[in-house]
Enzyme design. Sequence first.
Site, PDB file in Angstrom:
ATOM      1  CD  GLU A 138      -2.858  -1.127   2.413  1.00  5.48           C
ATOM      2  OE1 GLU A 138      -2.815  -0.133   3.178  1.00  5.48           O
ATOM      3  OE2 GLU A 138      -3.655  -2.064   2.553  1.00  5.48           O
ATOM      4  N   PRO A 139       0.316   2.418  -0.308  1.00 11.22           N
ATOM      5  CG  PRO A 139      -1.002   4.051  -1.344  1.00 11.22           C
ATOM      6  CD  PRO A 139      -1.057   2.660  -0.793  1.00 11.22           C
ATOM      7  CD1 TRP A 186       4.552  -0.214  -4.074  1.00 13.13           C
ATOM      8  CD2 TRP A 186       5.001   0.468  -6.150  1.00 13.13           C
ATOM      9  NE1 TRP A 186       5.061   1.054  -3.986  1.00 13.13           N
ATOM     10  CE2 TRP A 186       5.352   1.508  -5.254  1.00 13.13           C
ATOM     11  CE3 TRP A 186       5.196   0.686  -7.519  1.00 13.13           C
ATOM     12  CZ2 TRP A 186       5.890   2.712  -5.664  1.00 13.13           C
ATOM     13  CZ3 TRP A 186       5.726   1.899  -7.928  1.00 13.13           C
ATOM     14  CH2 TRP A 186       6.073   2.885  -7.010  1.00 13.13           C
ATOM     15  NE  ARG A 195      10.912 -12.716   1.591  1.00 15.71           N
ATOM     16  CZ  ARG A 195      10.582 -12.410   2.834  1.00 15.71           C
ATOM     17  NH1 ARG A 195      10.839 -13.261   3.809  1.00 15.71           N
ATOM     18  NH2 ARG A 195      10.007 -11.251   3.106  1.00 15.71           N
ATOM     19  CD  GLN A 221      33.206   0.732 -15.730  1.00  9.31           C
ATOM     20  OE1 GLN A 221      32.132   1.237 -15.453  1.00  9.31           O
ATOM     21  NE2 GLN A 221      34.280   1.465 -15.999  1.00  9.31           N
ATOM     22  CD  GLU A 264       7.615 -11.847  -4.757  1.00 11.43           C
ATOM     23  OE1 GLU A 264       7.678 -12.823  -4.001  1.00 11.43           O
ATOM     24  OE2 GLU A 264       7.426 -11.955  -5.984  1.00 11.43           O
TER      25      GLU A 264
END
Length: 411
Positions: free
Chosen positions: A131-132, A162, A270, A364, A391
């Site tokens: 949430e915000p 999100w 995860r 790079q 997450e």
Amino acid sequence: MPEFSFELNEEQKSVRDWIHGFAQDVMRPAAAEWDEREETPWPIIQEAAKIGLYSLDFYAQQFFDPTGLGIPMTMEELFWGDAGIALSIVGTGLAAVGVLANGTEEQVGTWVPQMYGDANDVKVAAFCSSEPDAGSDVASMRTRAVYDEAKDEWVLNGTKTWATNGGIASVHVVVAVVDPELGSKGHASFIIPPGTPGLSQGQKFQKHGIRASHTAEVVLEDVRVPGDCLLGGKPKLDERLARARERDALSATGAERVKNAAMATFEASRPAVGAMAVGTARAAYEEALEYAKTRTQFGRPIIDNQGVAFQLADMRTQIDAARLLVWRASWMAAAGRPFTAAEGSMSKLYASETAKKVTAQAIQILGGNGYTREYPVERMHRDSAIYTIFEGTSEIQRLVIARTLSGMPIR
């Protein structure tokens, strides 16, 4: 349960090569276009559906692979192809995991198939937790779900942010507060069926990376869903809330160990996010290796210089280490072994940090070319930034690991 092995079996290798071919032949040629368009790549999702790559059956097979390696293997290959398109293909999986982690058999059978649709009419799903004012701080969640006993309905109000596929999804899985006094332990997950009045898309975000994946706010205004849309059912929820209240009364530390709906989903996913990061890192490393072997300066390939060669050696070492952590955590989860040292968080933390570092090193090595959109490492670097954020940020992963190792309520 099979012993842990570093060697994929023949069936797994065949699936890996099949996914790799799709990633190489379909996803990569389209990656730059959909990144620029910043739109959901529906044609690519449909192509994946036609061959069975975007389907409940396929992901169920990988999810229930007894070795635990089906999902991380799939994620690595898809995200090797392109992170934005891959997230559009697998984003539905987070909502599906939310149902699998918290739902009844009947709910799984009813709603998960509707999340995918079929090859002729593909659908996507969204998992709505952040949430915000409540991202990593899940205890600050404001979205409320109130039970209307007379109608056996839940009424949801709030704003989620999100949300991958938020607003365009057929099925939304929403985490909401049912008992504010219990903080994060007073949460529950709800199915919002297709076409439910009161749910709308808010702001669609223009992102730094993974731009082919739709990310938006989801606004809930007096959204009413039937009682059986509460994942797990009300008796199970009432029992869990009662236990949480008892533990709160006995010990604050004990209460902190009660799982909430969102965390059950994130714990299961995860290592899969770590595998996504490994795929992006590997793609950038391979681009840099090939470039270093063919790019000449001062009359010789730049890989002939230790400054470049040593970077590539470190990149490959870190990628392999990240994959091994992901595979270990995935195998442990499949084997039912507890994460006594937060191995799931370890895998996500190390792999996501590796992706950011390796993609930066790839730029790079390519020098000025790496900074342009003509070469894909620029996009890969932008994409990699999300892995340390969504997450569970890297800081949250470190907090989980430290709390697990110490047994202390570190803040």
